[in-house]
Design a protein around this motif. Structure first.
Motif, PDB file in Angstrom:
ATOM      1  N   UNK A   8       0.836  -1.197   0.000  1.00  0.00           N
ATOM      2  CA  UNK A   8       0.000   0.000   0.000  1.00  0.00           C
ATOM      3  C   UNK A   8       0.871   1.247   0.000  1.00  0.00           C
ATOM      4  N   UNK A   9       0.370   2.313  -0.591  1.00  0.00           N
ATOM      5  CA  UNK A   9       0.956   3.642  -0.443  1.00  0.00           C
ATOM      6  C   UNK A   9      -0.087   4.523   0.219  1.00  0.00           C
ATOM      7  N   UNK A  10       0.334   5.288   1.207  1.00  0.00           N
ATOM      8  CA  UNK A  10      -0.552   6.188   1.914  1.00  0.00           C
ATOM      9  C   UNK A  10       0.007   7.599   1.839  1.00  0.00           C
ATOM     10  N   UNK A  11      -0.877   8.566   1.680  1.00  0.00           N
ATOM     11  CA  UNK A  11      -0.449   9.954   1.631  1.00  0.00           C
ATOM     12  C   UNK A  11      -1.466  10.862   2.279  1.00  0.00           C
ATOM     13  N   UNK A  12      -0.977  12.019   2.752  1.00  0.00           N
ATOM     14  CA  UNK A  12      -1.837  13.022   3.371  1.00  0.00           C
ATOM     15  C   UNK A  12      -1.194  14.387   3.172  1.00  0.00           C
ATOM     16  N   UNK A  13      -2.013  15.400   2.854  1.00  0.00           N
ATOM     17  CA  UNK A  13      -1.465  16.761   2.796  1.00  0.00           C
ATOM     18  C   UNK A  13      -2.374  17.774   3.491  1.00  0.00           C
ATOM     19  N   UNK A  14      -3.236  17.302   4.361  1.00  0.00           N
ATOM     20  CA  UNK A  14      -4.082  18.192   5.164  1.00  0.00           C
ATOM     21  C   UNK A  14      -3.943  17.830   6.640  1.00  0.00           C
ATOM     22  N   UNK A  15      -3.994  18.849   7.499  1.00  0.00           N
ATOM     23  CA  UNK A  15      -3.931  18.602   8.941  1.00  0.00           C
ATOM     24  C   UNK A  15      -2.563  18.098   9.366  1.00  0.00           C
ATOM     25  N   UNK A  16      -2.549  17.282  10.398  1.00  0.00           N
ATOM     26  CA  UNK A  16      -1.316  16.670  10.896  1.00  0.00           C
ATOM     27  C   UNK A  16      -1.062  15.409  10.070  1.00  0.00           C
ATOM     28  N   UNK A  17      -0.288  15.561   8.994  1.00  0.00           N
ATOM     29  CA  UNK A  17      -0.135  14.476   8.022  1.00  0.00           C
ATOM     30  C   UNK A  17       0.404  13.190   8.636  1.00  0.00           C
ATOM     31  N   UNK A  18       1.438  13.289   9.451  1.00  0.00           N
ATOM     32  CA  UNK A  18       2.005  12.068  10.043  1.00  0.00           C
ATOM     33  C   UNK A  18       0.985  11.372  10.938  1.00  0.00           C
ATOM     34  N   UNK A  19       0.247  12.158  11.712  1.00  0.00           N
ATOM     35  CA  UNK A  19      -0.786  11.581  12.578  1.00  0.00           C
ATOM     36  C   UNK A  19      -1.867  10.912  11.729  1.00  0.00           C
ATOM     37  N   UNK A  20      -2.244  11.544  10.617  1.00  0.00           N
ATOM     38  CA  UNK A  20      -3.242  10.948   9.718  1.00  0.00           C
ATOM     39  C   UNK A  20      -2.769   9.599   9.189  1.00  0.00           C
ATOM     40  N   UNK A  21      -1.502   9.530   8.784  1.00  0.00           N
ATOM     41  CA  UNK A  21      -0.957   8.278   8.254  1.00  0.00           C
ATOM     42  C   UNK A  21      -0.915   7.202   9.337  1.00  0.00           C
ATOM     43  N   UNK A  99      -6.413  11.905   3.692  1.00  0.00           N
ATOM     44  CA  UNK A  99      -5.799  10.575   3.578  1.00  0.00           C
ATOM     45  C   UNK A  99      -6.081  10.012   2.188  1.00  0.00           C
ATOM     46  N   UNK A 100      -5.096   9.335   1.677  1.00  0.00           N
ATOM     47  CA  UNK A 100      -5.227   8.622   0.409  1.00  0.00           C
ATOM     48  C   UNK A 100      -4.516   7.289   0.602  1.00  0.00           C
ATOM     49  N   UNK A 101      -5.197   6.210   0.310  1.00  0.00           N
ATOM     50  CA  UNK A 101      -4.610   4.875   0.450  1.00  0.00           C
ATOM     51  C   UNK A 101      -4.768   4.168  -0.889  1.00  0.00           C
ATOM     52  N   UNK A 102      -3.645   3.765  -1.468  1.00  0.00           N
ATOM     53  CA  UNK A 102      -3.664   3.079  -2.761  1.00  0.00           C
ATOM     54  C   UNK A 102      -3.099   1.672  -2.631  1.00  0.00           C
ATOM     55  N   UNK A 103      -3.758   0.734  -3.303  1.00  0.00           N
ATOM     56  CA  UNK A 103      -3.250  -0.633  -3.406  1.00  0.00           C
ATOM     57  C   UNK A 103      -2.276  -0.652  -4.579  1.00  0.00           C
ATOM     58  N   UNK A 104      -1.024  -0.967  -4.308  1.00  0.00           N
ATOM     59  CA  UNK A 104       0.002  -0.952  -5.345  1.00  0.00           C
ATOM     60  C   UNK A 104       0.204  -2.349  -5.924  1.00  0.00           C
ATOM     61  N   UNK A 105       0.336  -3.320  -5.058  1.00  0.00           N
ATOM     62  CA  UNK A 105       0.485  -4.724  -5.481  1.00  0.00           C
ATOM     63  C   UNK A 105      -0.351  -5.604  -4.568  1.00  0.00           C
ATOM     64  N   UNK A 106      -0.796  -6.718  -5.111  1.00  0.00           N
ATOM     65  CA  UNK A 106      -1.564  -7.709  -4.363  1.00  0.00           C
ATOM     66  C   UNK A 106      -1.038  -9.056  -4.828  1.00  0.00           C
ATOM     67  N   UNK A 107      -0.203  -9.682  -4.001  1.00  0.00           N
ATOM     68  CA  UNK A 107       0.548 -10.867  -4.439  1.00  0.00           C
ATOM     69  C   UNK A 107       1.190 -10.526  -5.787  1.00  0.00           C
ATOM     70  N   UNK A 108       1.089 -11.412  -6.752  1.00  0.00           N
ATOM     71  CA  UNK A 108       1.576 -11.128  -8.104  1.00  0.00           C
ATOM     72  C   UNK A 108       0.412 -10.959  -9.072  1.00  0.00           C
ATOM     73  N   UNK A 109      -0.738 -10.618  -8.532  1.00  0.00           N
ATOM     74  CA  UNK A 109      -1.967 -10.512  -9.306  1.00  0.00           C
ATOM     75  C   UNK A 109      -1.904  -9.379 -10.329  1.00  0.00           C
ATOM     76  N   UNK A 110      -2.452  -9.648 -11.500  1.00  0.00           N
ATOM     77  CA  UNK A 110      -2.726  -8.610 -12.499  1.00  0.00           C
ATOM     78  C   UNK A 110      -4.233  -8.556 -12.615  1.00  0.00           C
ATOM     79  N   UNK A 111      -4.780  -7.381 -12.307  1.00  0.00           N
ATOM     80  CA  UNK A 111      -6.231  -7.229 -12.217  1.00  0.00           C
ATOM     81  C   UNK A 111      -6.597  -5.838 -12.694  1.00  0.00           C
ATOM     82  N   UNK A 112      -7.680  -5.757 -13.451  1.00  0.00           N
ATOM     83  CA  UNK A 112      -8.150  -4.448 -13.893  1.00  0.00           C
ATOM     84  C   UNK A 112      -9.664  -4.445 -13.922  1.00  0.00           C
ATOM     85  N   UNK A 113     -10.236  -3.442 -13.260  1.00  0.00           N
ATOM     86  CA  UNK A 113     -11.675  -3.216 -13.303  1.00  0.00           C
ATOM     87  C   UNK A 113     -11.897  -1.713 -13.393  1.00  0.00           C
TER      88      UNK A 113
END
Length: 138
Positions: A8-21, A99-113
């Motif tokens: 996963x990748x997580x990001x924040x640019x509002x408020x207390x970013x580290x606390x949000x993460x 907060x933004x949470x993105x799924x980057x990889x899931x096992x070695x799965x290739x999936x698109x929807x």
């Protein structure tokens, strides 16, 4: 039911970013997922939109029993619970976010929807900050 390795990748640019993460990671863990690795914090300029708010980002490896779509629904519920009303798809572009949470990889799965693409191409191949965060996770 087996455990799936997810990056996963997580990001924040509002408020207390580290606390949000940290709160987002806590909620991910409380949802029955095992967090095995977390990167250092990385501060970056916004990508693909203009804002005066700097981002704080982290990468994480988790193990989950959830399917990709179940995991997507779960992380979207965390975003909403933390105050993110609309995601980038609904807005038609990027904007400041608590907060933004993105799924980057899931096992070695290739999936698109319509809602999800695994692996997450932009983070793996286009965004420099993502490459820095993911170098020890991929």
């Amino acid at each position: 039911m087996s455990q799936h390795k997810v990056v996963l990748l997580l990001g924040s640019n509002l408020g207390d970013q580290k606390k949000n993460l940290q709160l987002a990671l806590q909620k991910i863990s409380e949802g029955g997922n095992f967090i095995s690795q977390v990167s250092e914090f990385l501060t970056t300029e916004p990508v693909e939109f203009v804002s005066s708010n700097i981002f704080c980002n982290i990468a994480s490896v988790i193990f989950t029993r959830l399917s990709p779509i179940q995991l997507l629904d779960f992380i979207k519920s965390i975003e909403i619970e933390m105050g993110r009303i609309k995601d980038s798809t609904a807005l038609g572009g990027y904007s400041d976010r608590i907060i933004d949470i993105d799924i980057i990889k899931y096992n070695d799965l290739k999936f698109r929807s319509e809602r999800l693409e695994i692996p997450h191409y932009k983070h793996l191949f286009e965004r420099d900050f993502s490459k820095i965060l993911l170098k020890d996770f991929i």
